[in-house]
Design a protein around this motif. Structure first.
Motif, PDB file in Angstrom:
ATOM      1  N   ILE A 108      25.521  65.827  39.428  1.00 42.18           N
ATOM      2  CA  ILE A 108      24.405  65.112  38.823  1.00 42.18           C
ATOM      3  C   ILE A 108      24.933  64.476  37.547  1.00 42.18           C
ATOM      4  O   ILE A 108      25.509  65.157  36.692  1.00 42.18           O
ATOM      5  CB  ILE A 108      23.244  66.067  38.489  1.00 42.18           C
ATOM      6  N   SER A 109      24.781  63.171  37.454  1.00 43.59           N
ATOM      7  CA  SER A 109      25.238  62.475  36.259  1.00 43.59           C
ATOM      8  C   SER A 109      24.212  61.426  35.874  1.00 43.59           C
ATOM      9  O   SER A 109      23.341  61.068  36.660  1.00 43.59           O
ATOM     10  CB  SER A 109      26.604  61.827  36.495  1.00 43.59           C
ATOM     11  N   GLY A 110      24.329  60.973  34.670  1.00 45.41           N
ATOM     12  CA  GLY A 110      23.419  59.939  34.209  1.00 45.41           C
ATOM     13  C   GLY A 110      23.718  59.570  32.780  1.00 45.41           C
ATOM     14  O   GLY A 110      24.595  60.151  32.139  1.00 45.41           O
ATOM     15  N   HIS A 111      22.997  58.589  32.306  1.00 40.80           N
ATOM     16  CA  HIS A 111      23.129  58.246  30.897  1.00 40.80           C
ATOM     17  C   HIS A 111      21.753  57.960  30.316  1.00 40.80           C
ATOM     18  O   HIS A 111      20.827  57.538  31.007  1.00 40.80           O
ATOM     19  CB  HIS A 111      24.090  57.076  30.687  1.00 40.80           C
ATOM     20  N   ARG A 112      21.655  58.271  29.061  1.00 38.11           N
ATOM     21  CA  ARG A 112      20.422  58.052  28.312  1.00 38.11           C
ATOM     22  C   ARG A 112      20.794  57.181  27.127  1.00 38.11           C
ATOM     23  O   ARG A 112      21.719  57.493  26.379  1.00 38.11           O
ATOM     24  CB  ARG A 112      19.875  59.410  27.867  1.00 38.11           C
ATOM     25  N   ASP A 113      20.075  56.072  26.989  1.00 39.32           N
ATOM     26  CA  ASP A 113      20.367  55.126  25.921  1.00 39.32           C
ATOM     27  C   ASP A 113      19.963  55.686  24.565  1.00 39.32           C
ATOM     28  O   ASP A 113      19.217  56.657  24.471  1.00 39.32           O
ATOM     29  CB  ASP A 113      19.629  53.809  26.182  1.00 39.32           C
ATOM     30  N   ASN A 114      20.494  55.044  23.524  1.00 36.92           N
ATOM     31  CA  ASN A 114      20.125  55.442  22.168  1.00 36.92           C
ATOM     32  C   ASN A 114      18.625  55.299  21.968  1.00 36.92           C
ATOM     33  O   ASN A 114      17.985  54.417  22.544  1.00 36.92           O
ATOM     34  CB  ASN A 114      20.847  54.578  21.134  1.00 36.92           C
ATOM     35  N   PHE A 115      18.075  56.150  21.156  1.00 37.11           N
ATOM     36  CA  PHE A 115      16.663  56.078  20.827  1.00 37.11           C
ATOM     37  C   PHE A 115      16.464  55.074  19.698  1.00 37.11           C
ATOM     38  O   PHE A 115      17.218  55.065  18.724  1.00 37.11           O
ATOM     39  CB  PHE A 115      16.143  57.456  20.412  1.00 37.11           C
ATOM     40  N   ALA A 116      15.448  54.228  19.816  1.00 34.30           N
ATOM     41  CA  ALA A 116      15.228  53.154  18.852  1.00 34.30           C
ATOM     42  C   ALA A 116      15.022  53.689  17.436  1.00 34.30           C
ATOM     43  O   ALA A 116      15.496  53.100  16.470  1.00 34.30           O
ATOM     44  CB  ALA A 116      14.027  52.308  19.274  1.00 34.30           C
ATOM     45  N   ASP A 117      14.332  54.810  17.294  1.00 36.21           N
ATOM     46  CA  ASP A 117      14.039  55.315  15.953  1.00 36.21           C
ATOM     47  C   ASP A 117      15.209  56.077  15.324  1.00 36.21           C
ATOM     48  O   ASP A 117      15.167  56.453  14.173  1.00 36.21           O
ATOM     49  CB  ASP A 117      12.793  56.193  15.964  1.00 36.21           C
TER      50      ASP A 117
END
Length: 147
Positions: free
Chosen positions: A77-86
């Motif tokens: 299981i892999s994935g990416h989560r983008d930077n949070f705007a705040d």
């Protein structure tokens, strides 16, 4: 305890040691905010006679950024989560940020899976995967003559 659980227990023991050791805990700061923390991709795995059931906490992931594959008895299981705007506040008024962004991956050894019938569902930040086991052929014994 079956071999799969024994392997997972050993892996979890090592991971717990790394996450609770003060030196290893400080080591993550060298990599900045994108280093996975000990709460990344928390997983529950259940095994029955018919299947494996895997639940993975993946909050704030977009479903299109999650990849699930099964190859050589290994679920990945892999994935990416983008930077949070705040998180990139220019005023400097963010005083604490524990949410991680970046790429994440976990692997689980789950043998004898009917990979053509694996089902996955992502809802409310939880990835649920059902991996049916291959049906055992009851008449698979074969007598071998000794010469």
């Amino acid at each position: 305890m079956n071999m799969t659980n024994e392997i997972m227990d050993r892996r979890n023991d090592i991971r717990d040691w790394m996450n609770n050791d003060p030196w290893m805990n400080g080591f993550s700061s060298l990599f900045g905010d994108n280093f996975p923390t000990n709460d990344t991709l928390k997983t529950d795995i259940k095994e029955s006679d018919k299947d494996y059931s895997v639940k993975v906490d993946m909050p704030d992931f977009d479903k299109k950024n999650i990849n699930v594959s099964y190859n050589n008895n290994t679920l990945t299981i892999s994935g990416h989560r983008d930077n949070f705007a705040d998180q990139n506040n220019k005023n400097g008024d963010v005083i604490m940020s524990e949410r991680s962004s970046g790429r994440f991956s976990r692997q689980y050894h789950l043998p004898a899976v009917d990979q053509d019938n694996v089902k996955a569902n992502y809802d409310n930040g939880v990835l649920k995967i059902t991996l049916p086991k291959l049906a055992e052929n009851k008449d698979s014994s074969h007598h071998i003559e000794i010469n």
